[in-house]
Design an enzyme around this catalytic site. Structure first.
Site, PDB file in Angstrom:
ATOM      1  N   HIS A 275       5.465   6.505  -0.648  1.00  0.00           N
ATOM      2  CA  HIS A 275       6.468   5.359  -0.834  1.00  0.00           C
ATOM      3  C   HIS A 275       5.672   3.939  -0.511  1.00  0.00           C
ATOM      4  CE1 HIS A 275       6.123   6.201   3.329  1.00  0.00           C
ATOM      5  NE2 HIS A 275       6.711   4.853   3.641  1.00  0.00           N
TER       6      HIS A 275
ATOM      7  N   HIS B 226       0.753  -1.281   0.193  1.00  0.00           N
ATOM      8  CA  HIS B 226       0.000   0.130   0.066  1.00  0.00           C
ATOM      9  C   HIS B 226       0.846   1.251   0.083  1.00  0.00           C
ATOM     10  CE1 HIS B 226       0.929  -0.539   4.322  1.00  0.00           C
ATOM     11  NE2 HIS B 226       0.868   0.756   4.437  1.00  0.00           N
TER      12      HIS B 226
END
Length: 218
Positions: A134, A39
């Site tokens: 990220h 995720h």
């Protein structure tokens, strides 16, 4: 972190499977680390107190992403780092993307900075200065990572993403990172935009205790 908004590759897709297998593979090197879903955290600290709030947040996500050209990938990765902190131990850093930053800023303004008269400016400042999109591949307290493990990590990422990684000189590496690699070719097998999934997740306690409160795919 409390309640966070995640942007995930669609369940069952090749992107999701590649990243999930990579996360599991790296976890096997550090057995005390958790396995978690791939995720991108869009924002944390959501003002979310009920199921209705969860639904409103997800509805806003759908509206925001529908305003973006469907062929425009939101997620591309530009490098990989081994970090010093637990949640950023091994990370794929995202390339800057104005659409992704715009979604994050909107969600921050509407669902985090809710009681602030200058919430528009605060959200814009946060998106500019603090939002660092990220995808984490490993959570771990281990520091520093040994050179032997770093080589194994590099090999597994290269094999999983079909990329070649080149170690950056230490002077080009942030103080927050132990090690950084650049990619000599773009790992396009793991870029995504739509279809995708947004999830509202209660992130309290160890990662094994985190709970998805709701999600929507688009």
């Amino acid at each position: 972190m409390a309640i966070a908004l995640w942007y995930c590759p669609p369940q069952g897709s090749a992107v999701h499977e590649s990243l999930q297998l990579l996360i599991t593979s790296l976890q096997s090197l550090f057995p005390n680390s958790p396995v978690f879903e791939p995720h991108i955290t869009i924002t944390s600290d959501l003002n979310c107190k009920s199921a209705d709030d969860v639904n409103r947040i997800l509805t806003s996500c759908v509206a925001a992403i529908r305003s973006i050209p469907p062929s425009q990938p939101l997620i591309n990765f530009q490098n990989c780092t081994i970090g010093k902190s637990y949640f950023r131990k091994v990370v794929l850093e995202c390339e800057p993307n104005r659409y992704l930053y715009s979604i994050a800023q909107i969600m921050r303004e509407v669902y985090v900075e809710v009681d602030d008269a200058s919430r528009t400016q605060r959200a814009a400042t946060w998106a500019r200065d603090e939002f660092k999109p990220h995808l984490s591949l490993l959570y771990s307290e281990v520091y520093p990572i040994s050179q032997a493990f770093a080589r194994v990590i590099q090999q597994r990422i290269e094999d999983a993403l079909n990329v070649q990684m080149v170690k950056e000189p230490q002077e080009n590496t942030s103080n927050a990172h132990q090690l950084q690699w650049s990619f000599t070719n773009e790992p396009d097998s793991v870029q995504w935009s739509r279809p995708s999934t947004f999830k509202v997740v209660r992130c309290e306690g160890p990662a094994s205790y985190w709970r998805v409160l709701g999600g929507t795919s688009i």
